[in-house]
Design an enzyme around this catalytic site. Structure first.
Site, PDB file in Angstrom:
ATOM      1  N   GLN A 136       0.337   2.070  -6.301  1.00 52.05           N
ATOM      2  CA  GLN A 136       1.223   3.023  -5.669  1.00 52.05           C
ATOM      3  C   GLN A 136       1.940   3.799  -6.778  1.00 52.05           C
ATOM      4  O   GLN A 136       2.328   3.229  -7.790  1.00 52.05           O
ATOM      5  CB  GLN A 136       2.260   2.312  -4.798  1.00 52.05           C
ATOM      6  CG  GLN A 136       1.680   1.547  -3.631  1.00 52.05           C
ATOM      7  CD  GLN A 136       1.458   0.084  -3.944  1.00 52.05           C
ATOM      8  OE1 GLN A 136       1.197  -0.289  -5.089  1.00 52.05           O
ATOM      9  NE2 GLN A 136       1.549  -0.753  -2.920  1.00 52.05           N
ATOM     10  N   ASP A 158       0.170   6.705  -2.019  1.00 55.31           N
ATOM     11  CA  ASP A 158       1.585   6.734  -1.624  1.00 55.31           C
ATOM     12  C   ASP A 158       2.337   7.920  -2.228  1.00 55.31           C
ATOM     13  O   ASP A 158       3.382   7.758  -2.860  1.00 55.31           O
ATOM     14  CB  ASP A 158       2.281   5.418  -2.019  1.00 55.31           C
ATOM     15  CG  ASP A 158       1.737   4.218  -1.262  1.00 55.31           C
ATOM     16  OD1 ASP A 158       0.749   4.381  -0.547  1.00 55.31           O
ATOM     17  OD2 ASP A 158       2.315   3.134  -1.386  1.00 55.31           O
ATOM     18  N   ASP A 179      -2.928   6.075   2.022  1.00 55.03           N
ATOM     19  CA  ASP A 179      -1.617   5.859   2.642  1.00 55.03           C
ATOM     20  C   ASP A 179      -0.574   6.820   2.068  1.00 55.03           C
ATOM     21  O   ASP A 179       0.570   6.431   1.805  1.00 55.03           O
ATOM     22  CB  ASP A 179      -1.143   4.417   2.412  1.00 55.03           C
ATOM     23  CG  ASP A 179      -2.141   3.379   2.905  1.00 55.03           C
ATOM     24  OD1 ASP A 179      -2.878   3.675   3.864  1.00 55.03           O
ATOM     25  OD2 ASP A 179      -2.175   2.271   2.333  1.00 55.03           O
ATOM     26  N   ARG A 242      -3.392   4.438   9.393  1.00 56.56           N
ATOM     27  CA  ARG A 242      -3.554   3.031   9.723  1.00 56.56           C
ATOM     28  C   ARG A 242      -2.151   2.423   9.792  1.00 56.56           C
ATOM     29  O   ARG A 242      -1.242   2.835   9.065  1.00 56.56           O
ATOM     30  CB  ARG A 242      -4.427   2.296   8.708  1.00 56.56           C
ATOM     31  CG  ARG A 242      -3.900   2.284   7.272  1.00 56.56           C
ATOM     32  CD  ARG A 242      -4.765   1.396   6.403  1.00 56.56           C
ATOM     33  NE  ARG A 242      -4.336   1.386   5.014  1.00 56.56           N
ATOM     34  CZ  ARG A 242      -4.740   0.489   4.108  1.00 56.56           C
ATOM     35  NH1 ARG A 242      -5.583  -0.478   4.474  1.00 56.56           N
ATOM     36  NH2 ARG A 242      -4.320   0.548   2.860  1.00 56.56           N
ATOM     37  N   TRP A 244       0.860   0.362   9.096  1.00 62.38           N
ATOM     38  CA  TRP A 244       1.434  -0.541   8.101  1.00 62.38           C
ATOM     39  C   TRP A 244       2.191  -1.679   8.790  1.00 62.38           C
ATOM     40  O   TRP A 244       2.237  -2.795   8.303  1.00 62.38           O
ATOM     41  CB  TRP A 244       2.345   0.271   7.179  1.00 62.38           C
ATOM     42  CG  TRP A 244       2.927  -0.477   6.034  1.00 62.38           C
ATOM     43  CD1 TRP A 244       2.482  -1.658   5.499  1.00 62.38           C
ATOM     44  CD2 TRP A 244       4.055  -0.095   5.250  1.00 62.38           C
ATOM     45  NE1 TRP A 244       3.269  -2.024   4.433  1.00 62.38           N
ATOM     46  CE2 TRP A 244       4.242  -1.089   4.258  1.00 62.38           C
ATOM     47  CE3 TRP A 244       4.927   0.996   5.285  1.00 62.38           C
ATOM     48  CZ2 TRP A 244       5.264  -1.020   3.320  1.00 62.38           C
ATOM     49  CZ3 TRP A 244       5.941   1.062   4.353  1.00 62.38           C
ATOM     50  CH2 TRP A 244       6.098   0.069   3.379  1.00 62.38           C
TER      51      TRP A 244
END
Length: 327
Positions: A136, A158, A179, A242, A244
């Site tokens: 991340q 991220d 993500d 998706r 988390w």
């Protein structure tokens, strides 16, 4: 404020607003010739207890630094140099840093721009985390009610942490791979934004709403989802999100979805079948990525979701919200 005339077609004359010098009362950050040579030094010079509105202007150039905006009493506006403030395309002020969460210790600490103050507005600034694959590594960590107008956010995993408060993103570019729009409690509205995916990832959103009482809600309205410039992204390789956490809530509406979006639309989190409380929905999306057999636990809406539903009935009075942008 200056104005640039530009021709559209042969008959229409459009005046595009530019911001190439500090607005009255703004601190001036510049590579040379400004009162401050770094963005952080200008932020640090501002009182955190004064209630008088504050502003900072970032002149053209690339500023290699992390910027932390701590909690404060006054509303703060940060402007970037731009020949056309109604879009991110002509932004000339870039803040960049290269730091992973693995090295920094947590997601927030890795961010190039860390907004911990409420009532912050940011205009026409490019924010980059150049770390790339492997961890991340945030461009933006938004930890309070704030607004972002004509900005660019670039990362890989991220990119944007929309984590707390009410947040508004208008005419922005958000680029990432895994993500890359995520967070736990924020109510965030993305209006007219370009969402660009990179090679090597699979998921656009990872909403972390963990209970029915958690207000978190991500909504993408009139956006455009496609591969980023220069990125080789296979058709069907990306999902809109998706979950988390088990109450994730995300809607895409009136949005153009290119072929990078998988026909299933949404994905489970690492195969977790507990999706009974997930709220993933779409309304009136277009493009080849909007067609196909969506997962059975997603919803097709009959009407669009309103801003007040996502942001709350008081959002228009927030100092972080600019109802006039991008005019």
């Amino acid at each position: 404020m200056k104005f640039i005339a530009s021709l559209l077609g042969s008959a229409s004359l459009v005046l595009a607003a530019s911001r190439t010098s500090p607005p009255p009362g703004c601190l001036h950050v510049a590579k040379s010739g400004g009162a401050y040579s770094t963005v952080q030094s200008a932020i640090n010079s501002l009182s955190t207890t004064s209630r008088t509105a504050q502003c900072v202007f970032i002149d053209q150039g690339t500023y290699t630094e992390q910027v932390y905006i701590p909690s404060r009493s006054a509303a703060l506006t940060v402007y970037g140099y731009s020949a056309d403030t109604t879009s991110y395309a002509n932004n000339k002020a870039t803040i960049t840093y290269n730091l992973s969460a693995a090295s920094a210790g947590n997601n927030d600490a890795s961010a190039t721009l860390r907004v911990h103050a409420a009532n912050v507005k940011v205009y026409n600034v490019n924010v980059v985390n150049s770390y790339g694959k492997g961890s991340q590594a945030l461009a933006l960590s938004a930890q309070a009610s704030s607004g972002y107008y004509g900005c660019q956010f670039y990362g890989f995993q991220d990119t944007v942490l929309a984590n707390e408060g009410q947040q508004y993103y208008s005419q922005c570019l958000v680029t990432g791979a895994t993500d890359f729009i995520f967070g736990q409690r924020a109510r965030a509205w993305f209006e007219g934004c370009d969402i660009r995916v990179r090679n090597g990832g699979y998921y656009i959103t990872a909403n972390g709403r963990d209970s029915s009482s958690n207000p978190s809600y991500y909504l993408f309205n009139n956006c455009d989802v496609a591969a980023g410039a220069g990125e080789s992204v296979s058709s069907g390789s990306y999902y809109l999100g998706r979950p988390w956490r088990k109450y994730a809530r995300v809607v895409f509406q009136n949005t153009a979805l290119s072929s990078v979006i998988n026909s299933a639309g949404w994905s489970k989190w690492n195969g977790d079948n507990d999706v009974g409380n997930i709220y993933y929905a779409e309304y009136a999306n277009t493009g080849s990525g909007a067609s196909g057999s969506r997962v059975s636990w997603a919803t097709t809406l009959r009407s669009a979701v309103s801003e007040s539903t996502v942001l709350g009935s008081d959002y228009v009075s927030g100092a972080w919200y600019d109802a006039s942008y991008p005019s």
